[in-house]
Design a protein around this motif. Structure first.
Motif, mmCIF file in Angstrom:
data_model
loop_
_atom_site.group_PDB
_atom_site.id
_atom_site.type_symbol
_atom_site.label_atom_id
_atom_site.label_comp_id
_atom_site.label_asym_id
_atom_site.label_seq_id
_atom_site.Cartn_x
_atom_site.Cartn_y
_atom_site.Cartn_z
ATOM 1 N N LYS A 453 19.772 -33.868 -12.212
ATOM 2 C CA LYS A 453 20.547 -35.010 -11.715
ATOM 3 C C LYS A 453 22.006 -34.627 -11.515
ATOM 4 O O LYS A 453 22.525 -33.772 -12.226
ATOM 5 C CB LYS A 453 20.479 -36.161 -12.725
ATOM 6 C CG LYS A 453 19.073 -36.591 -13.093
ATOM 7 C CD LYS A 453 19.076 -37.573 -14.251
ATOM 8 C CE LYS A 453 17.667 -37.955 -14.659
ATOM 9 N NZ LYS A 453 17.655 -38.850 -15.829
ATOM 10 N N LYS A 454 22.661 -35.281 -10.570
ATOM 11 C CA LYS A 454 24.101 -35.101 -10.396
ATOM 12 C C LYS A 454 24.809 -35.926 -11.464
ATOM 13 O O LYS A 454 24.510 -37.101 -11.660
ATOM 14 C CB LYS A 454 24.551 -35.537 -9.005
ATOM 15 C CG LYS A 454 26.052 -35.343 -8.806
ATOM 16 C CD LYS A 454 26.486 -35.489 -7.367
ATOM 17 C CE LYS A 454 27.984 -35.227 -7.242
ATOM 18 N NZ LYS A 454 28.463 -35.273 -5.852
ATOM 19 N N GLY A 455 25.759 -35.314 -12.170
ATOM 20 C CA GLY A 455 26.480 -36.015 -13.240
ATOM 21 C C GLY A 455 27.982 -35.857 -13.095
ATOM 22 O O GLY A 455 28.476 -34.757 -12.836
ATOM 23 N N ASP A 456 28.707 -36.961 -13.259
ATOM 24 C CA ASP A 456 30.173 -36.944 -13.180
ATOM 25 C C ASP A 456 30.726 -36.654 -14.568
ATOM 26 O O ASP A 456 31.324 -37.513 -15.223
ATOM 27 C CB ASP A 456 30.674 -38.297 -12.651
ATOM 28 C CG ASP A 456 32.169 -38.271 -12.327
ATOM 29 O OD1 ASP A 456 32.727 -37.162 -12.216
ATOM 30 O OD2 ASP A 456 32.761 -39.356 -12.207
ATOM 31 N N LEU A 457 30.511 -35.430 -15.042
ATOM 32 C CA LEU A 457 30.862 -35.013 -16.398
ATOM 33 C C LEU A 457 31.966 -33.955 -16.341
ATOM 34 O O LEU A 457 31.875 -33.003 -15.556
ATOM 35 C CB LEU A 457 29.624 -34.449 -17.104
ATOM 36 C CG LEU A 457 28.415 -35.407 -17.119
ATOM 37 C CD1 LEU A 457 27.152 -34.661 -17.504
ATOM 38 C CD2 LEU A 457 28.674 -36.557 -18.069
ATOM 39 N N HIS A 458 32.975 -34.097 -17.159
ATOM 40 C CA HIS A 458 34.194 -33.292 -17.044
ATOM 41 C C HIS A 458 33.933 -31.789 -16.996
ATOM 42 O O HIS A 458 34.489 -31.088 -16.145
ATOM 43 C CB HIS A 458 35.135 -33.610 -18.221
ATOM 44 C CG HIS A 458 36.490 -32.985 -18.099
ATOM 45 N ND1 HIS A 458 37.610 -33.684 -17.708
ATOM 46 C CD2 HIS A 458 36.919 -31.704 -18.279
ATOM 47 C CE1 HIS A 458 38.652 -32.872 -17.665
ATOM 48 N NE2 HIS A 458 38.256 -31.663 -18.017
ATOM 49 N N VAL A 459 33.110 -31.282 -17.913
ATOM 50 C CA VAL A 459 32.957 -29.822 -18.022
ATOM 51 C C VAL A 459 32.277 -29.193 -16.811
ATOM 52 O O VAL A 459 32.390 -27.987 -16.578
ATOM 53 C CB VAL A 459 32.205 -29.399 -19.309
ATOM 54 C CG1 VAL A 459 33.026 -29.721 -20.536
ATOM 55 C CG2 VAL A 459 30.834 -30.046 -19.391
ATOM 56 N N ILE A 460 31.560 -30.014 -16.020
ATOM 57 C CA ILE A 460 30.976 -29.472 -14.787
ATOM 58 C C ILE A 460 31.750 -29.930 -13.555
ATOM 59 O O ILE A 460 31.823 -29.221 -12.560
ATOM 60 C CB ILE A 460 29.472 -29.807 -14.673
ATOM 61 C CG1 ILE A 460 29.209 -31.310 -14.776
ATOM 62 C CG2 ILE A 460 28.677 -29.070 -15.740
ATOM 63 C CD1 ILE A 460 27.741 -31.699 -14.610
ATOM 64 N N ARG A 461 32.357 -31.130 -13.643
ATOM 65 C CA ARG A 461 33.114 -31.647 -12.487
ATOM 66 C C ARG A 461 34.399 -30.849 -12.254
ATOM 67 O O ARG A 461 34.775 -30.566 -11.116
ATOM 68 C CB ARG A 461 33.477 -33.119 -12.739
ATOM 69 C CG ARG A 461 34.207 -33.796 -11.579
ATOM 70 C CD ARG A 461 34.702 -35.176 -11.953
ATOM 71 N NE ARG A 461 35.725 -35.135 -12.977
ATOM 72 C CZ ARG A 461 35.668 -35.782 -14.134
ATOM 73 N NH1 ARG A 461 34.629 -36.538 -14.434
ATOM 74 N NH2 ARG A 461 36.651 -35.684 -15.009
ATOM 75 N N GLU A 462 35.089 -30.464 -13.333
ATOM 76 C CA GLU A 462 36.371 -29.773 -13.220
ATOM 77 C C GLU A 462 36.221 -28.254 -13.203
ATOM 78 O O GLU A 462 37.209 -27.533 -13.277
ATOM 79 C CB GLU A 462 37.288 -30.180 -14.388
ATOM 80 C CG GLU A 462 37.552 -31.667 -14.494
ATOM 81 C CD GLU A 462 38.234 -32.223 -13.258
ATOM 82 O OE1 GLU A 462 39.124 -31.538 -12.721
ATOM 83 O OE2 GLU A 462 37.871 -33.329 -12.811
ATOM 84 N N ASN A 463 35.012 -27.769 -13.111
ATOM 85 C CA ASN A 463 34.719 -26.345 -13.239
ATOM 86 C C ASN A 463 34.498 -25.716 -11.863
ATOM 87 O O ASN A 463 33.646 -26.173 -11.098
ATOM 88 C CB ASN A 463 33.448 -26.175 -14.083
ATOM 89 C CG ASN A 463 33.440 -24.899 -14.878
ATOM 90 O OD1 ASN A 463 33.901 -23.870 -14.380
ATOM 91 N ND2 ASN A 463 32.922 -24.956 -16.088
#
Length: 506
Positions: A453-463
């Motif tokens: 799933k696509k997730g708006d999670l910091h560690v993957i969004r800002e990476n």
């Protein structure tokens, strides 16, 4: 008087066995299972059972039997052969000590399984009352409890030097970037989030300066940069007409070097500068043979043998063009940690609470062994029970130019929720990595496939590196938690993450 003597005599005999009162002593169970009986005989009723390693208090002994006390249980008798008295801690004079760990649990008893009364921060001042082996009984504020004494020191902490006061410029000063690329950060620290990247010769406005940091404004951004990469000398004006792109001879096959694109939608130009025309575009993870360099730009060979140029702040150097894990840099992120326990479940079989932060740490350690054995360079975002910020975890991936970033978590929901799932943020950068690992986890765990799933999670969004976040089952589901706690599950899932990464790099 006679009646009193008779009563006292009866207290010293239980079922015909002479018994003597014992000063309260702590003891540990040495048998795998130990029956606790109503009276000191093997014919007596079994009240309850103890497991190996559990600690009890001895209140009475006699003829090979001990009467014991255990919290929330009825006192009973056990065979003395199957318990071992624990030596009492030697008294020490009270001593002032200081905490050396980032955070340290002050526990109710001298055991890692005991309840935490509070968390002590680094440099906290405590009073040691007694010491036994690796545990110290200490007093802190209104608390008295036990800590691991390897995290205590008699050396008082040194006071941090005062930060230099910011020097405010009388009026904004025009400066220029002298580095090939320069991070404009949210705060004056190398661990702060990058707002944008400034290229060489970028014009900025400095509003204040403190030590090695300058507060600057660039377009709509205001942030901080290292001022050793700023100059007041304006760059020389560009020639009216760009010179032809310099021809750079290809390196011999024995010294072929590859570079990898680190962000999406990168312009590949006909020459070493933004004034040259765009030949093509590239996205994160694409690799090209390096032909040469000029003024902060790298000449590369495209798949169709055309030559192009890319800015060096948009690539990473010395990339292996081989398949497999050998030589790849993998950042493993054990979710939560320190004061952040993450989700908490309860294990009926162990009769205690289980914290997500401990499970993620164990899984990362097991996975790292598989990857290192395959020749990968493994970086951990935490190697102890500490809580790095979300951005600090991302910064580690950026610093080491990770080929993959994997954040490990366990899920929490209803008591019947079940399954494994994997989150990604960028379709082009992360999705294939998520697919590879999810497929292996489902196969290894036999749990419900909750999908990718696509997730708006910091560690993957800002990476900017290929990044995924894994959920390895629900600890809110008691049956699933007991499965998760099994060594066989943890071994299988660590191998599944490894296999997913191996498939991705192949």
């Amino acid at each position: 008087m006679l009646i009193s003597c008779i009563v006292f005599a009866n207290l010293l005999f239980v079922n015909g066995t002479q018994s003597q009162a014992a000063g309260l002593q702590n003891a540990k169970v040495t048998a795998s299972i130990l029956n606790v009986r109503s009276t000191p005989t093997t014919k007596a009723t079994i009240l309850w059972k103890l497991s190996k390693g559990q600690q009890v208090q001895i209140t009475q002994t006699g003829n090979g039997w001990s009467k014991i006390r255990y919290p929330n249980k009825k006192d009973g008798w056990v065979n003395s052969s199957y318990i071992s008295v624990i030596n009492q801690p030697a008294a020490v004079s009270s001593k002032t000590l200081y905490v050396t760990a980032t955070s340290l649990n002050l526990r109710k008893a001298a055991s890692v399984n005991s309840t935490s009364l509070t968390l002590l921060k680094k440099n906290a001042k405590v009073t040691e009352l007694s010491r036994s082996g690796s545990w110290s009984k200490i007093k802190y504020s209104s608390y008295t409890g036990y800590v691991s004494n390897k995290y205590l020191t008699a050396k008082a902490p040194v006071s941090a030097p005062k930060k230099p006061a910011a020097v405010v410029a009388a009026k904004p000063k025009t400066l220029y970037v002298s580095a090939s690329s320069l991070n404009l950060r949210k705060a004056a620290t190398v661990n702060s989030a990058s707002l944008t990247i400034l290229s060489k010769n970028t014009k900025v406005s400095e509003s204040s300066r403190s030590g090695s940091w300058s507060k600057i404004t660039y377009k709509s951004y205001t942030g901080y940069v290292s001022n050793k990469y700023l100059t007041s000398t304006a760059p020389a004006p560009a020639a009216a007409k760009p010179a032809p792109a310099p021809s750079v001879p290809a390196k011999p096959a024995s010294s072929v070097e590859y570079v990898k694109i680190i962000t999406n939608d990168v312009n590949l130009r006909s020459g070493p500068g933004e004034k040259y025309s765009i030949l093509d575009k590239a996205d994160t993870g694409e690799k090209f043979r390096k032909l040469g360099s000029s003024s902060g730009w790298i000449q590369i060979e495209l798949p169709d043998k055309r030559k192009a140029w890319v800015a060096d702040w948009l690539i990473t150097y010395n990339v292996s063009n081989t398949r497999g894990l050998k030589g790849k840099t993998i950042v493993l992120d054990a979710g939560h940690g320190g004061t952040d326990s993450g989700a908490v479940g309860y294990s009926p079989s162990l009769k205690k609470a289980i914290m997500e932060k401990d499970l993620t740490f164990k899984m990362v350690q097991k996975t790292a062994i598989h990857l290192r054995n395959a020749g990968a360079n493994v970086i951990l975002t935490r190697s102890t029970d500490v809580k790095p910020s979300l951005q600090a975890r991302v910064d580690i991936a950026e610093k080491y130019r990770a080929d993959a970033f994997v954040s490990v978590h366990y899920n929490s929901g209803s008591a019947s929720s079940t399954g494994v799932e994997t989150f990604y943020y960028s379709q082009s950068k992360d999705k294939r990595l998520a697919d590879c690992i999810q497929k292996e986890m489902v196969k290894a765990s036999a749990l419900r496939d909750r999908g990718v799933k696509k997730g708006d999670l910091h560690v993957i969004r800002e990476n900017s590196r290929p990044a995924v976040l894994l959920e390895l089952g629900f600890i809110s589901n008691k049956a699933e938690l007991d499965k998760i706690l099994a060594d066989s599950f943890q071994d299988a899932m660590s191998l599944a993450i490894y296999n997913g990464l191996k498939t991705y790099f192949n």
